[in-house]
Enzyme design. Structure first.
Site, PDB file in Angstrom:
ATOM      1  N   PHE A 145      40.150  -9.346  53.536  1.00  0.00           N
ATOM      2  CA  PHE A 145      39.623  -9.445  52.168  1.00  0.00           C
ATOM      3  C   PHE A 145      39.554 -10.913  51.787  1.00  0.00           C
ATOM      4  CE2 PHE A 145      39.681  -9.956  47.628  1.00  0.00           C
ATOM      5  CZ  PHE A 145      38.677  -9.087  47.243  1.00  0.00           C
ATOM      6  N   ASP A 232      43.276 -18.559  54.459  1.00  0.00           N
ATOM      7  CA  ASP A 232      43.053 -18.081  53.093  1.00  0.00           C
ATOM      8  C   ASP A 232      44.407 -17.666  52.528  1.00  0.00           C
ATOM      9  OD1 ASP A 232      42.572 -16.723  50.752  1.00  0.00           O
ATOM     10  OD2 ASP A 232      40.887 -15.537  51.516  1.00  0.00           O
ATOM     11  N   LYS A 274      44.253 -18.018  42.678  1.00  0.00           N
ATOM     12  CA  LYS A 274      45.228 -17.186  41.970  1.00  0.00           C
ATOM     13  C   LYS A 274      46.388 -17.992  41.351  1.00  0.00           C
ATOM     14  CE  LYS A 274      43.842 -12.797  43.864  1.00  0.00           C
ATOM     15  NZ  LYS A 274      43.386 -12.438  45.194  1.00  0.00           N
TER      16      LYS A 274
HETATM   17  C1  LIG Z   1      41.920 -12.418  45.528  1.00  0.00           C
HETATM   18  C2  LIG Z   1      41.549 -12.951  46.860  1.00  0.00           C
HETATM   19  C3  LIG Z   1      40.321 -13.592  47.074  1.00  0.00           C
HETATM   20  C4  LIG Z   1      39.238 -13.696  46.015  1.00  0.00           C
HETATM   21  O1  LIG Z   1      39.651 -14.377  44.878  1.00  0.00           O
HETATM   22  P1  LIG Z   1      38.789 -14.210  43.516  1.00  0.00           P
HETATM   23  O2  LIG Z   1      39.421 -15.185  42.583  1.00  0.00           O
HETATM   24  O3  LIG Z   1      38.959 -12.792  43.084  1.00  0.00           O
HETATM   25  O4  LIG Z   1      37.380 -14.519  43.849  1.00  0.00           O
HETATM   26  C5  LIG Z   1      40.085 -14.126  48.328  1.00  0.00           C
HETATM   27  N1  LIG Z   1      40.984 -14.029  49.314  1.00  0.00           N
HETATM   28  C6  LIG Z   1      42.164 -13.402  49.155  1.00  0.00           C
HETATM   29  C7  LIG Z   1      43.132 -13.341  50.283  1.00  0.00           C
HETATM   30  C8  LIG Z   1      42.490 -12.823  47.924  1.00  0.00           C
HETATM   31  O5  LIG Z   1      43.636 -12.172  47.769  1.00  0.00           O
END
Ligand SMILES: *Cc1c(COP(=O)(O)O)cnc(C)c1O
Length: 427
Positions: A145, A232, A274
């Site tokens: 994701f 990520d 985040k």
């Molecule tokens: C939440 C998340 C995203 C996307 O972030 P948004 O601010 O919702 O665009 C990308 N990668 C990971 C691992 C995430 O948990």
């Protein structure tokens, strides 16, 4: 009581009638937050066990972060980067030192930062490996994701996120997570690979923690094959898993060794979002060293709001809170207590099959099919009992409270969770 119920329903009805139906929220309308607590419009108090998908690691409305927001908002909010502003430079210096990289490229949402990393990797491949831009490939993992843009969903295998949104962006090769053999095979068989984009722990997929040596091996393979290791850490970073970053593994030094690549699985490109703002403001960032970030030249990438003064002030305050309040250490300690307590419960349970995770990023697996609504019903019951959590991928419930939780609060939450689960045990 009747009027209170209708107040909740009124808000839900408004959202349903006038908001696009792109989410399936738990039927609770939140109105206030403080630390680990949330209150709904009827004044009912809850423990937050989602933390806005790990954005609110520092707790709701942290006073120091809110103060930074207020101070900056009264002074200067947005200039765009057509001009310099007095907040971005100091923030860039602060965050690069904090995480041990030469440069930051600031964006707003997580998905934008992922898109940025993809662009950097592709151009880096053109400039450093002589790969034509038609040929560049990025390796990703099954069940990843990384966000919701058209390019990102192109390499997702979540059919709900993907179906009917084609045509898809080419240039991605998907392999299993936690599989260094598959990664090496991909690298060995394709000369056009520019990057490996990976979540150190797969969050949305259901909190899958790889083998201990995985990330170090990934780093070595990327180095060997001259491929960018792109981590990520939007969900796993900023103390969530019990260290500053998930790539730090079990190192708890909280930054002083981040530059020593022999002590942790240093990525070439680090993606954050985040909790970088404590959930107060949309801030994301891509961090890399000069040899990588240097491929981006003026005009080639940008964002009107990226690096704006409020974002800079808020993120600086939010990152300071992480260290001042030892949130990584707290996540590590409480996470162990949490898994111990849930494992104790599982011994006598037939509804929960396992608990897994790291630090305060954990999940329990419910003993039912992914299509069943058992996990959803458990979350509804948890809500009634004063704790908010959400299922991920059907029969998995993610537990990720703010990291400012105390041990007493955590134990109160364990009580709510086990008491609730017990009502779902077959007699
Ligand atoms: C939440 C998340 C995203 C996307 O972030 P948004 O601010 O919702 O665009 C990308 N990668 C990971 C691992 C995430 O948990």
């Amino acid at each position: 009581m009747a009027t209170k119920i209708s107040l909740t329903n009124q808000f839900i009805d408004l959202e349903h009638e006038f908001g696009a139906h792109n989410y399936h929220p738990l039927p609770v309308v939140l109105d206030k937050g403080e630390g680990v607590y949330l209150w709904d419009v009827d004044g009912k108090k809850y423990f937050d066990f989602l933390s806005a998908y790990s954005a609110v690691n520092q707790g709701h409305c942290h006073p120091k972060i809110i103060q930074a927001l207020q101070d900056q908002a009264q002074q200067l909010c947005l200039t765009s980067r057509a001009f310099h502003n007095s907040a971005f430079g100091p923030f860039a210096a602060f965050i690069t030192a904090y995480f041990g990289f030469d440069k930051i490229l600031p964006m707003n949402s997580g998905a934008e930062a992922v898109e940025t990393a993809i662009k950097i990797a592709r151009k880096w491949g053109v400039k450093n490996k002589g790969i034509s831009q038609e040929q560049a490939q990025i390796v990703v993992c099954h069940n990843n994701f990384h966000g919701r843009t058209t390019t990102i969903i192109s390499f997702s295998d979540d059919q709900v996120a993907k179906k009917d949104f084609g045509p898809y962006t080419p240039g991605f090769i998907s392999i299993p997570h936690n599989d260094t053999k598959a990664l090496e095979a991909a690298f060995a068989s394709n000369k056009n690979i520019v990057g490996f984009l990976v979540e150190p722990i797969q969050g949305e997929a259901g909190i899958f923690t790889p083998d201990e040596a995985y990330l170090r091996n990934v780093q070595q393979l990327c180095h060997e094959y001259k491929v960018l290791f792109i981590a990520d850490e939007i969900q796993t970073g900023i103390a969530r898993t019990g260290s500053l970053l998930a790539v730090c593994g079990d190192c708890s030094c909280e930054s002083s060794c981040l530059r020593q690549t022999d002590t942790f699985a240093a990525p070439d490109v680090l993606i954050l979002g985040k909790a970088i703002s404590g959930g107060v403001y949309p801030v994301s960032a891509v961090l890399a060293n000069n040899d990588v970030m240097g491929v981006i030249q003026p005009g080639e990438h940008g964002s009107t709001f990226g690096g704006n003064p409020i974002a800079a002030a808020v993120a600086t305050a939010a990152l300071k809170v992480v260290k001042d309040e030892n949130l990584a250490q707290n996540a590590r300690t409480l996470g162990q207590l949490f898994r111990n307590a849930i494992n104790e419960y599982i011994k006598t349970s037939s509804i929960v099959t396992l608990v897994r995770g790291k630090g305060l990023l954990n999940a329990i697996v419910i003993n039912d099919t992914p299509e069943s609504d058992t996990a959803w019903n458990i979350c509804l019951a948890l809500k009634e009992n004063g704790l908010l959590a959400k299922p991920t991928h059907g029969n998995i419930i993610r537990f990720a409270p703010p990291l400012v939780m105390t041990e007493d609060e955590l134990m109160a939450c364990v009580k709510i969770i086990t008491k609730t689960l017990r009502t779902f045990e077959p007699n």
